[in-house]
Write an enzyme that holds these catalytic residues in place. Sequence first.
Site, mmCIF file in Angstrom:
data_model
loop_
_atom_site.group_PDB
_atom_site.id
_atom_site.type_symbol
_atom_site.label_atom_id
_atom_site.label_comp_id
_atom_site.label_asym_id
_atom_site.label_seq_id
_atom_site.Cartn_x
_atom_site.Cartn_y
_atom_site.Cartn_z
ATOM 1 N N GLY A 68 44.974 -22.986 -16.836
ATOM 2 C CA GLY A 68 46.187 -22.979 -17.397
ATOM 3 C C GLY A 68 47.389 -22.832 -16.235
ATOM 4 C CB CYS A 88 41.181 -22.807 -13.005
ATOM 5 S SG CYS A 88 42.550 -23.130 -12.157
ATOM 6 C CE1 TYR A 89 47.334 -17.362 -16.264
ATOM 7 C CE2 TYR A 89 45.998 -17.525 -18.099
ATOM 8 C CZ TYR A 89 46.997 -16.929 -17.357
ATOM 9 O OH TYR A 89 47.696 -15.878 -18.037
ATOM 10 C CG HIS A 102 39.188 -27.369 -12.983
ATOM 11 N ND1 HIS A 102 39.522 -26.757 -14.178
ATOM 12 C CD2 HIS A 102 39.940 -26.752 -11.943
ATOM 13 C CE1 HIS A 102 40.892 -26.283 -14.156
ATOM 14 N NE2 HIS A 102 41.244 -26.274 -12.988
ATOM 15 C CD GLU A 123 37.009 -28.037 -16.482
ATOM 16 O OE1 GLU A 123 36.138 -27.250 -15.767
ATOM 17 O OE2 GLU A 123 38.213 -27.742 -16.564
ATOM 18 C CB SER A 153 40.962 -50.040 -40.397
ATOM 19 O OG SER A 153 40.173 -49.429 -39.302
ATOM 20 N N GLY A 154 37.756 -51.004 -40.421
ATOM 21 C CA GLY A 154 36.701 -51.860 -39.649
ATOM 22 C C GLY A 154 36.801 -51.221 -38.281
ATOM 23 N N GLY A 155 37.505 -50.225 -37.959
ATOM 24 C CA GLY A 155 37.360 -49.673 -36.678
ATOM 25 C C GLY A 155 36.339 -48.491 -36.734
ATOM 26 C CB VAL A 156 34.550 -46.606 -34.074
ATOM 27 C CG1 VAL A 156 33.537 -45.733 -34.093
ATOM 28 C CG2 VAL A 156 34.556 -47.485 -33.193
ATOM 29 C CG ASP A 157 37.816 -43.073 -35.543
ATOM 30 O OD1 ASP A 157 36.766 -43.090 -34.652
ATOM 31 O OD2 ASP A 157 39.107 -42.724 -34.868
ATOM 32 C CB SER A 158 38.148 -46.100 -41.207
ATOM 33 O OG SER A 158 37.996 -47.560 -40.872
ATOM 34 C CB SER A 159 33.216 -48.239 -39.717
ATOM 35 O OG SER A 159 33.917 -49.518 -39.716
ATOM 36 C CE LYS A 164 36.821 -44.212 -31.149
ATOM 37 N NZ LYS A 164 37.844 -44.344 -32.314
#
Length: 514
Positions: free
Chosen positions: A56, A83-84, A170, A172, A224-230, A370
């Site tokens: 932070g 870190c913080y 960090h 990560e 929509s044919g995108g990844v998420d809605s599919s 994602k």
Amino acid sequence: MAENRILIVDFGGQYNQLIARRVRECGVYSEIRGYESIDLNGIREFDPKGIIFTGGPQSAYGENAPSIDDGIFELGVPILGICYGAQLMAYRLGGKIESAPTSEYGRTEVVVDGREGILRTADDINVCWMSHTDYISVPPEGFDVTAHTDDCPVAAMEDRSRGFYAVQFHPEVNHTEHGAEFIRNFVLDVCRCDQDWQMDSFADSQIAAVREKVGNGKVLLALSGGVDSSVVAALLAKAIGPQLTCVFVDHGLMRKNEADEVSSIFGKEGQFDLNFVRVDAAERFYARLAGATEPERKRKIIGEEFIRVFEEESKKIGAVDFLAQGTIYPDIIESGLGKSAVIKSHHNVGGLPDYVDFKEIIEPLRMLFKDEVRQLGRELGLPEYLVSRQPFPGPGLGVRIIGDVTAEKVRIVQDADAIYREEIDKAGLAGEISQYYAALTNMQTVGVMGDFRTYDHAIALRAVITSDFMTATAAEIPWDVLQRVMTRIVNEVEHVNRVFYDLTSKPPGTVELE
Ligand code: XMP
């Protein structure tokens, strides 16, 4: 839902999503909560096997410094401060934090002094990513210093008997050598988490949860044919099959063959048992877009027309109980953690919920990143070309045709783009480039083909490398690949006689041209 959970308390660091992802990559579920939005009761309810304090921007000793109830140190739950988060842990437990005489920023050589704890897999000198102006000058009682640098006496410290670990660097970020292992050591060895966060078990538990929630109700999804809605469609199809209706609006601004691909996966001949409505609305969209050249106006027309078409179709279906959406975890984090979850009208289908008669929203992917959504899609049997699809803007080719949109221009840009994608694939570059496409400039130039003068369109090729799409650089595509793409486009796509490559980074450019 996974029983082994890590709670990430967010103090405003820039890499918090990365921390959550690293934990999940260990096969352990994690959630990020703002420090103000969770109290001791909330933590007990969450029932974490371990807690991570993030970085932070503030000073732990400053006025109004972000903090958390000291009771967190009495819960008997292991804590890792980053870190913080490390400084806060040191400060609250009686150590000393000061402004560092020399700030450290970027790759820094860290000398490892102790390997009994989470640094057991470190090198003697381990290059780590630092970003701090304060440091821990005196660790609290009970802590061993396990690493230092030239300018930072406590680069890592541990009180193994109480399960408290702190790193100034960090772990990560990729630049920290063995960083992912340090997080893994904390999550698996210290917190003793079982690796019960897997996409196949997630699919099973979500399918059960959706069945319970939906009962006999009807669900509507704008596909929509995108990844998420599919992936939502595939998941809901498995859960509730024919109670789901997917409305797929083909606005005539998709990539080449894309509308047919979506129909073949989700339509009658596809593998899923659901109601699929394809609306061929290309002519309507082209008619409304005729003469519109200003980018924002084009976006607005496409968004409005989309809603209109979707509304007409949903009226035919009648009232539904649930509207499903492909919201994913980064959307939620970005719309403000801790506040009640904003029901986000996906920017692809702006404003949708206001126009459709439904009782409740379901968002089965709301806790997934994602890459997890892609993994889930594979588990559900979606084809690889769909789950690994690059991002595609809601307004589609509408923002990749500069100036007014016509059916002929859509054909040109689709053909050029298909060639570009094919050649990038063949060259084995697809996995290295974040997003790439062909666009149609609104420029015609003079050329010569055979013995004839031509006066035809110019195509622009774009390819960017980015991790978050907020900033990006142009990809360095090998010259011979670009040459091949150029040759094929001018030879194979009618009315194109010139090809440009866009070198612009973001900023000052954006990924899309409009
Ligand atoms: P820009 O052009 O803003 O794009 O640098 C960043 C990323 O966002 C995508 N993009 C959109 N995605 N609806 C979307 O769903 C939109 O209206 C939209 N506009 C841009 C773009 O493709 C890139 O991945």
